[in-house]
Enzyme design. Structure first.
Site, short mmCIF file in Angstrom:
data_model
loop_
_atom_site.label_atom_id
_atom_site.label_comp_id
_atom_site.label_asym_id
_atom_site.label_seq_id
_atom_site.Cartn_x
_atom_site.Cartn_y
_atom_site.Cartn_z
N LYS A 228 64.87 14.53 51.03
CA LYS A 228 65.42 12.48 50.69
C LYS A 228 65.73 11.99 51.66
O LYS A 228 65.68 12.40 52.78
CB LYS A 228 66.24 13.01 49.79
CG LYS A 228 65.93 13.95 48.61
CD LYS A 228 64.77 14.33 48.55
CE LYS A 228 64.23 14.58 46.72
NZ LYS A 228 64.86 16.16 47.55
C1 LIG Z 1 61.44 14.31 40.94
C2 LIG Z 1 63.15 15.09 41.84
N1 LIG Z 1 64.05 15.45 41.01
C3 LIG Z 1 64.64 15.66 40.58
C4 LIG Z 1 65.10 16.26 41.86
C5 LIG Z 1 66.16 17.68 42.14
O1 LIG Z 1 66.55 17.32 43.02
P1 LIG Z 1 67.72 18.89 44.33
O2 LIG Z 1 66.38 19.01 44.41
O3 LIG Z 1 68.74 17.89 44.90
O4 LIG Z 1 68.20 19.20 42.74
C6 LIG Z 1 63.89 16.70 42.83
C7 LIG Z 1 63.75 17.77 44.08
O5 LIG Z 1 62.96 17.71 44.97
C8 LIG Z 1 62.89 16.22 42.41
O6 LIG Z 1 61.14 15.43 43.86
#
Ligand SMILES: Cc1ncc(COP(=O)(O)O)c(C=O)c1O
Length: 444
Positions: A228
């Site tokens: 990110k």
């Molecule tokens: C659109 C979206 N939502 C939620 C998440 C979840 O994030 P995390 O990997 O920090 O749990 C991601 C992770 O890539 C994502 O791309």
């Protein structure tokens, strides 16, 4: 040996300069000619900006011996996570922010805050990350997929046919730095009395018509994981303007407890405790994220500058079909995507770009959820899981049949993944490669 290497490098640079200049000038480099010596490759964003600021934050936590956010052995309270929350809320222009351990955890907190549960339906795009689907199922609710459009985000024109009296929430994911068409989504949700959860995991720092993404719906989540905009390796956040939603999310992330700091921020409590979990962020992550947050505007500026250089360099090419950008000024520029008339045409583009050493990829960072086997089969941890035991839950059909347009779009697009640290030379190479390939394979 050293001299031979340096001669080779020198010749390569000269050849590259010649080709780039020729291509930028609309020259005659043949198809397949490389515009650079090595393949262009985007790196992770936030970690490239790590420096002594992140180091100092970690050292502060080590020397204070206060790694836990709520209390420790020192005379002053630990404040890294608390300060991150305060500054993150200010940056997103919302009243409250809650730091958690991941974007996935943030989604589960948001579901709890919104009181999503068995019998409720949540609409989400067919193309997004696993966690969006799993947060709905883990809440006991039913996921209902809508198609994406050529922005790769949920298609506002495909929303209304999925709305039923049980629809409680729209999950609008701003994917790959590109905000959803909120001017069209929000009125539909309002008309039907549906809440909006913005998933900004892939768009930290993006804006929509001058407002930060995450400040437009009822509640929003962010991921601060490695892929990110800013990162502590793992991490997440929930933001909202609603004190009730904030309290619900805060309680859920901390075994039902509403800690004094959050209660003060919300001006008191408004609900009784309920069963929650532990998604608390630790002070090491909070410190690193605080340092990263101070660099967010720089990272976003660098990313946008690079994307703009590429867009400006190819703008004059007729018939070029770019991914739809509901707000070109607000997107992050995480990828520059092109649409083709067929998969075969896209593959010819991809092969030529690979030869030019500027590789492209189909849309990445998300998955086509309805065709994942565990989703198609409605697999859960227990056979009596409430999402799929109702008549509607039993009858809903996932798989390719529920998202043909999404599949078609994903099969026809490819793009260059961008990096805020790309040099001017790198973006010139991207432009040169696209212009060369454009001339040789034709476009539409
Ligand atoms: C659109 C979206 N939502 C939620 C998440 C979840 O994030 P995390 O990997 O920090 O749990 C991601 C992770 O890539 C994502 O791309």
């Amino acid at each position: 040996m050293a001299r031979a290497d340096s001669f080779r490098r020198c010749t390569m640079v000269k050849r590259r300069e010649f080709l780039t200049a020729a291509l930028l000038a609309g020259g005659t480099a043949a198809r397949g000619d490389s515009v650079r010596a090595t393949p262009l490759k985007a790196d992770f964003w936030g970690t490239q900006y790590y420096d002594d600021k992140e180091q100092q934050q970690i050292m502060d936590v080590l020397s204070s011996r206060q790694p836990f956010r709520w209390y420790g052995s020192g005379n002053t309270p630990p404040l890294k996570v608390a300060t991150f929350e305060k500054e993150f809320a200010a940056r997103i222009e919302t009243r409250y922010a809650l730091a958690v351990t991941s974007g996935t955890a943030a989604l589960q907190c948001a579901m709890a805050a919104l009181r999503i549960g068995p019998g409720d339906e949540v609409i989400l795009p067919a193309w997004t990350w696993h966690s969006c689907y799993s947060a709905i199922v883990l809440a006991g609710a039913l996921p209902v997929f809508a198609e994406i459009d050529e922005s790769f985000n949920i298609d506002p024109s495909d929303l209304e046919r999925h709305i039923t009296p049980q629809t409680k929430l729209l999950l609008a994911a701003h994917l790959q730095g590109n905000p959803c068409d909120m001017d069209r989504l929000l009125p539909i949700a309002k008309r039907h009395g549906i809440r909006v959860l913005e998933d900004c995991a892939q768009s930290v720092g993006a804006s929509y018509k001058g407002r930060p993404v995450g400040s437009l719906g009822d509640i929003a989540i962010y991921s601060l994981q490695l892929n990110k905009t800013i990162t502590a390796g793992e991490g997440g956040a929930v933001v909202t303007n609603d004190p009730v939603l904030f309290e619900g999310a805060s309680r859920f992330h901390d075994v039902g407890v509403f800690r004094a700091l959050h209660e003060q921020a919300a001006g008191g409590h408004r609900m009784d405790p309920f069963a929650g979990t532990n998604f608390r962020m630790n002070e090491f992550s909070g410190g690193v994220l605080l340092a990263q947050l101070h660099k967010l505007d720089t990272i976003v500026r660098d990313a946008r500058t690079n994307a703009r250089r590429v867009y400006d360099g190819i703008r004059d090419l007729p018939n070029l079909k770019l991914r739809r950008l509901p707000d070109p000024d607000g997107e992050l520029g995480a990828g520059i995507y092109f649409g083709f008339r067929s998969t075969e045409h896209r593959e010819r583009f991809a092969a030529a770009m690979k030869n030019a050493n500027v590789p492209v990829a189909p849309p990445v960072g998300s998955v086509l959820l309805p065709t994942q086997e565990y989703i198609e089969q409605k697999c859960t941890v227990h056979p009596a899981w409430p999402s799929f035991t109702s008549a509607r839950g039993r009858s809903i059909q996932y798989g390719a049949v529920c998202c043909p347009r999404t599949i078609d779009i994903l099969n026809r697009y490819a793009g260059v993944l961008m990096d805020p640290k790309f040099s001017k030379r790198d973006t010139d190479d991207i432009v040169a490669a696209i212009r060369s390939v454009y001339r040789t394979i034709g476009w539409n």
